[in-house]
Design a protein around this motif. Sequence first.
Motif, PDB file in Angstrom:
ATOM      1  N   GLY A   4      -3.426  -3.590  -1.417  1.00 42.83           N
ATOM      2  CA  GLY A   4      -2.731  -2.370  -0.659  1.00 42.83           C
ATOM      3  C   GLY A   4      -2.416  -0.719  -0.728  1.00 42.83           C
ATOM      4  O   GLY A   4      -1.370  -0.435  -0.104  1.00 42.83           O
ATOM      5  N   LYS A   5      -1.690  -1.148  -2.217  1.00 41.08           N
ATOM      6  CA  LYS A   5      -0.924  -0.379  -2.601  1.00 41.08           C
ATOM      7  C   LYS A   5      -1.158   0.786  -2.389  1.00 41.08           C
ATOM      8  O   LYS A   5      -0.647   2.201  -2.077  1.00 41.08           O
ATOM      9  CB  LYS A   5      -0.895  -0.289  -4.071  1.00 41.08           C
ATOM     10  N   HIS A   6      -2.770   0.782  -2.633  1.00 47.03           N
ATOM     11  CA  HIS A   6      -3.515   2.659  -2.430  1.00 47.03           C
ATOM     12  C   HIS A   6      -4.675   2.360  -1.235  1.00 47.03           C
ATOM     13  O   HIS A   6      -5.924   2.041  -1.962  1.00 47.03           O
ATOM     14  CB  HIS A   6      -4.067   2.478  -4.181  1.00 47.03           C
ATOM     15  N   ALA A   7      -3.605   2.089   0.027  1.00 42.95           N
ATOM     16  CA  ALA A   7      -4.871   1.974   1.037  1.00 42.95           C
ATOM     17  C   ALA A   7      -5.727   2.824   1.228  1.00 42.95           C
ATOM     18  O   ALA A   7      -6.940   3.205   1.432  1.00 42.95           O
ATOM     19  CB  ALA A   7      -4.091   1.953   2.170  1.00 42.95           C
ATOM     20  N   GLN A  22      -6.895  13.134  -2.102  1.00 44.29           N
ATOM     21  CA  GLN A  22      -7.823  13.417  -2.563  1.00 44.29           C
ATOM     22  C   GLN A  22      -8.504  12.320  -4.217  1.00 44.29           C
ATOM     23  O   GLN A  22      -9.268  12.349  -4.801  1.00 44.29           O
ATOM     24  CB  GLN A  22      -7.865  14.092  -3.849  1.00 44.29           C
ATOM     25  N   THR A  23      -7.861  11.690  -4.297  1.00 42.14           N
ATOM     26  CA  THR A  23      -7.527  10.142  -5.092  1.00 42.14           C
ATOM     27  C   THR A  23      -9.135   9.501  -5.173  1.00 42.14           C
ATOM     28  O   THR A  23      -9.302   8.826  -6.996  1.00 42.14           O
ATOM     29  CB  THR A  23      -6.341   9.461  -5.345  1.00 42.14           C
ATOM     30  N   GLY A  24      -9.488   8.919  -4.153  1.00 41.60           N
ATOM     31  CA  GLY A  24     -10.879   8.016  -3.814  1.00 41.60           C
ATOM     32  C   GLY A  24     -11.778   9.175  -5.008  1.00 41.60           C
ATOM     33  O   GLY A  24     -12.458   8.835  -5.426  1.00 41.60           O
ATOM     34  N   ARG A  25     -12.450   9.768  -4.108  1.00 42.45           N
ATOM     35  CA  ARG A  25     -13.253  11.427  -4.965  1.00 42.45           C
ATOM     36  C   ARG A  25     -12.631  11.293  -6.166  1.00 42.45           C
ATOM     37  O   ARG A  25     -14.010  11.098  -7.177  1.00 42.45           O
ATOM     38  CB  ARG A  25     -13.232  12.257  -4.146  1.00 42.45           C
ATOM     39  N   LEU A  26     -11.856  11.672  -7.095  1.00 42.70           N
ATOM     40  CA  LEU A  26     -11.193  12.094  -8.258  1.00 42.70           C
ATOM     41  C   LEU A  26     -11.743  10.636  -9.363  1.00 42.70           C
ATOM     42  O   LEU A  26     -12.634  11.188 -10.043  1.00 42.70           O
ATOM     43  CB  LEU A  26     -10.310  12.511  -8.350  1.00 42.70           C
TER      44      LEU A  26
END
Length: 154
Positions: A11-14, A139-143
Motif C-alpha cells: 500500500g505504500k505506492h498505491a 507518472q511513476t507507474g508508466r515510467l
Amino acid sequence: MILCDTRQQAGKHANIDSYFKRTGIPTERCALYVGDYAIANEQKRVVDTKQDVLELAKDVMSSDHERFRRECIRAKEAGIQLLVLVEEVLPEGGLSAWQSPSDARGKALTKVNGESLRRALLTMTAKYGVRFRFCDARQTGRLIVEYLTEGVLP
C-alpha cells in the motif's frame, strides 16, 4: 509480468499498484535481489522507488546508508542497471534548491541539504552506476513500465 518486491511495504505506492491494475499489467509479489520492481525472467533493469526526497536522503546520507550502498553494490556486481525513481517534483533550481520539510513545530526533518545530497548522488552514480530520477507520483507507474520494458530513462 512485473515482479514487485515483498519487502516493499504493501500500500505504500498505491498509485503504482493502481496504474498496473488499470492498464492490465499483471504483477506478482516476490523477493527481488535488488530494487522494488523488475520484469519476470529478465532482471537486467530494476527500479527502486522512493516516496520523496526525504526518504532518499535517509537512504543515501543517514541511517540506512550502508544498507542502500550494499544494494547498489549488489546491483553493479550482478550487472543490473538500478534506477532509483523518486516521487517528488523538484523545486526550481533542481535538487540543489531542495530544502528539508519541517515538522509541526517548524523543525527540519533532516539536516541534509539539497546540494550535499546532489553531490552524494553523483558519487553513487560514478561508483555504482545507479541512476536517480525525480517524477510526479502520478507518472511513476508508466515510467516504471517504460524503463523496465524499453530501457527509456524518465
